[in-house]
Motif scaffolding. Structure first.
Motif, PDB file in Angstrom:
ATOM      1  N   PRO A  64     -26.345  21.177 -19.366  1.00  0.00           N
ATOM      2  CA  PRO A  64     -27.471  22.080 -19.612  1.00  0.00           C
ATOM      3  C   PRO A  64     -28.821  21.408 -19.325  1.00  0.00           C
ATOM      4  O   PRO A  64     -29.771  22.048 -18.920  1.00  0.00           O
ATOM      5  CB  PRO A  64     -27.352  22.449 -21.083  1.00  0.00           C
ATOM      6  CG  PRO A  64     -26.194  21.724 -21.628  1.00  0.00           C
ATOM      7  CD  PRO A  64     -25.533  20.944 -20.541  1.00  0.00           C
ATOM      8  N   GLN A  65     -28.862  20.087 -19.522  1.00  0.00           N
ATOM      9  CA  GLN A  65     -30.082  19.306 -19.278  1.00  0.00           C
ATOM     10  C   GLN A  65     -29.664  17.949 -18.703  1.00  0.00           C
ATOM     11  O   GLN A  65     -28.911  17.236 -19.342  1.00  0.00           O
ATOM     12  CB  GLN A  65     -30.850  19.115 -20.593  1.00  0.00           C
ATOM     13  CG  GLN A  65     -32.141  18.357 -20.474  1.00  0.00           C
ATOM     14  CD  GLN A  65     -33.205  19.146 -19.720  1.00  0.00           C
ATOM     15  OE1 GLN A  65     -33.314  20.348 -19.878  1.00  0.00           O
ATOM     16  NE2 GLN A  65     -33.961  18.463 -18.895  1.00  0.00           N
ATOM     17  N   PRO A  66     -30.138  17.581 -17.503  1.00  0.00           N
ATOM     18  CA  PRO A  66     -29.809  16.253 -16.971  1.00  0.00           C
ATOM     19  C   PRO A  66     -30.287  15.149 -17.913  1.00  0.00           C
ATOM     20  O   PRO A  66     -31.282  15.308 -18.627  1.00  0.00           O
ATOM     21  CB  PRO A  66     -30.577  16.195 -15.650  1.00  0.00           C
ATOM     22  CG  PRO A  66     -30.808  17.610 -15.278  1.00  0.00           C
ATOM     23  CD  PRO A  66     -30.963  18.351 -16.579  1.00  0.00           C
ATOM     24  N   VAL A  67     -29.570  14.021 -17.898  1.00  0.00           N
ATOM     25  CA  VAL A  67     -29.876  12.891 -18.773  1.00  0.00           C
ATOM     26  C   VAL A  67     -29.928  11.619 -17.930  1.00  0.00           C
ATOM     27  O   VAL A  67     -29.012  11.358 -17.147  1.00  0.00           O
ATOM     28  CB  VAL A  67     -28.785  12.726 -19.858  1.00  0.00           C
ATOM     29  CG1 VAL A  67     -29.051  11.519 -20.727  1.00  0.00           C
ATOM     30  CG2 VAL A  67     -28.645  13.978 -20.682  1.00  0.00           C
ATOM     31  N   MET A  68     -31.001  10.826 -18.084  1.00  0.00           N
ATOM     32  CA  MET A  68     -31.102   9.543 -17.386  1.00  0.00           C
ATOM     33  C   MET A  68     -30.318   8.501 -18.182  1.00  0.00           C
ATOM     34  O   MET A  68     -30.471   8.404 -19.402  1.00  0.00           O
ATOM     35  CB  MET A  68     -32.554   9.108 -17.257  1.00  0.00           C
ATOM     36  CG  MET A  68     -33.389  10.038 -16.406  1.00  0.00           C
ATOM     37  SD  MET A  68     -32.860  10.118 -14.701  1.00  0.00           S
ATOM     38  CE  MET A  68     -33.878   8.865 -13.991  1.00  0.00           C
ATOM     39  N   MET A  69     -29.484   7.720 -17.479  1.00  0.00           N
ATOM     40  CA  MET A  69     -28.681   6.687 -18.125  1.00  0.00           C
ATOM     41  C   MET A  69     -28.663   5.433 -17.270  1.00  0.00           C
ATOM     42  O   MET A  69     -28.677   5.509 -16.045  1.00  0.00           O
ATOM     43  CB  MET A  69     -27.253   7.176 -18.360  1.00  0.00           C
ATOM     44  CG  MET A  69     -27.148   8.394 -19.244  1.00  0.00           C
ATOM     45  SD  MET A  69     -25.446   8.866 -19.542  1.00  0.00           S
ATOM     46  CE  MET A  69     -25.129   7.896 -20.997  1.00  0.00           C
ATOM     47  N   ASP A  70     -28.581   4.309 -17.941  1.00  0.00           N
ATOM     48  CA  ASP A  70     -28.426   3.015 -17.295  1.00  0.00           C
ATOM     49  C   ASP A  70     -26.950   2.749 -17.017  1.00  0.00           C
ATOM     50  O   ASP A  70     -26.594   2.187 -15.992  1.00  0.00           O
ATOM     51  CB  ASP A  70     -29.003   1.942 -18.235  1.00  0.00           C
ATOM     52  CG  ASP A  70     -28.820   0.557 -17.704  1.00  0.00           C
ATOM     53  OD1 ASP A  70     -29.471   0.216 -16.711  1.00  0.00           O
ATOM     54  OD2 ASP A  70     -28.004  -0.193 -18.288  1.00  0.00           O
ATOM     55  N   THR A  71     -26.093   3.165 -17.945  1.00  0.00           N
ATOM     56  CA  THR A  71     -24.653   2.951 -17.860  1.00  0.00           C
ATOM     57  C   THR A  71     -23.959   4.249 -18.256  1.00  0.00           C
ATOM     58  O   THR A  71     -24.279   4.841 -19.287  1.00  0.00           O
ATOM     59  CB  THR A  71     -24.229   1.812 -18.813  1.00  0.00           C
ATOM     60  OG1 THR A  71     -24.966   0.635 -18.455  1.00  0.00           O
ATOM     61  CG2 THR A  71     -22.753   1.524 -18.727  1.00  0.00           C
TER      62      THR A  71
END
Length: 127
Positions: A64-71
């Motif tokens: 529903p909402q993109p999420v920024m992730m490192d891993t």
């Protein structure tokens, strides 16, 4: 990117073990979509040095909402889709081409006493 930890090859990305893995390539300004498929028996937290991953989908369905992730942690049978932006905003202090390590963050899946092996590749950005 097919993740595996079982069978004849063992720890592998797309059926290859480092140093035989193929790099992911992009040009400055491009966005690359990567879909992780874990066909193994263990969890694989996939880590990309220097460039964040924007998670946009799980198991074929958009978030529903993109999420920024490192891993991004990929459990057995899961599929995760991410976007990696090779833009100046994310290319470090020089804002330009380079090579970034891309690997499973369970370190014994990617490194041993004699160096890198297994679930390791690179993300190469060229001009």
């Amino acid at each position: 990117m097919v993740l595996n930890d079982a069978g004849a090859i063992g720890l592998s990305l797309n059926g290859k073990s480092f140093p035989a893995t193929l790099p992911i390539m992009a040009k400055v300004g491009e966005t690359v979509e990567v879909t992780y498929f874990n066909e193994g028996l263990q969890i694989h937290p996939m880590h990309l040095h220097g460039l964040p991953q924007m998670v946009i989908g799980k198991d074929g369905f958009p978030l529903p909402q993109p999420v920024m992730m490192d891993t991004v942690t990929v459990a057995p049978g899961e599929r995760w889709t991410v976007l990696v932006q090779a833009t100046a905003d994310f290319l470090g202090p020089n804002g330009g081409p380079g090579v970034w390590a891309f690997h499973c963050h369970i370190l014994n899946h990617a490194e041993r006493a004699d160096g890198m092996f297994g679930m390791v590749t690179t993300f190469i950005v060229s001009s």
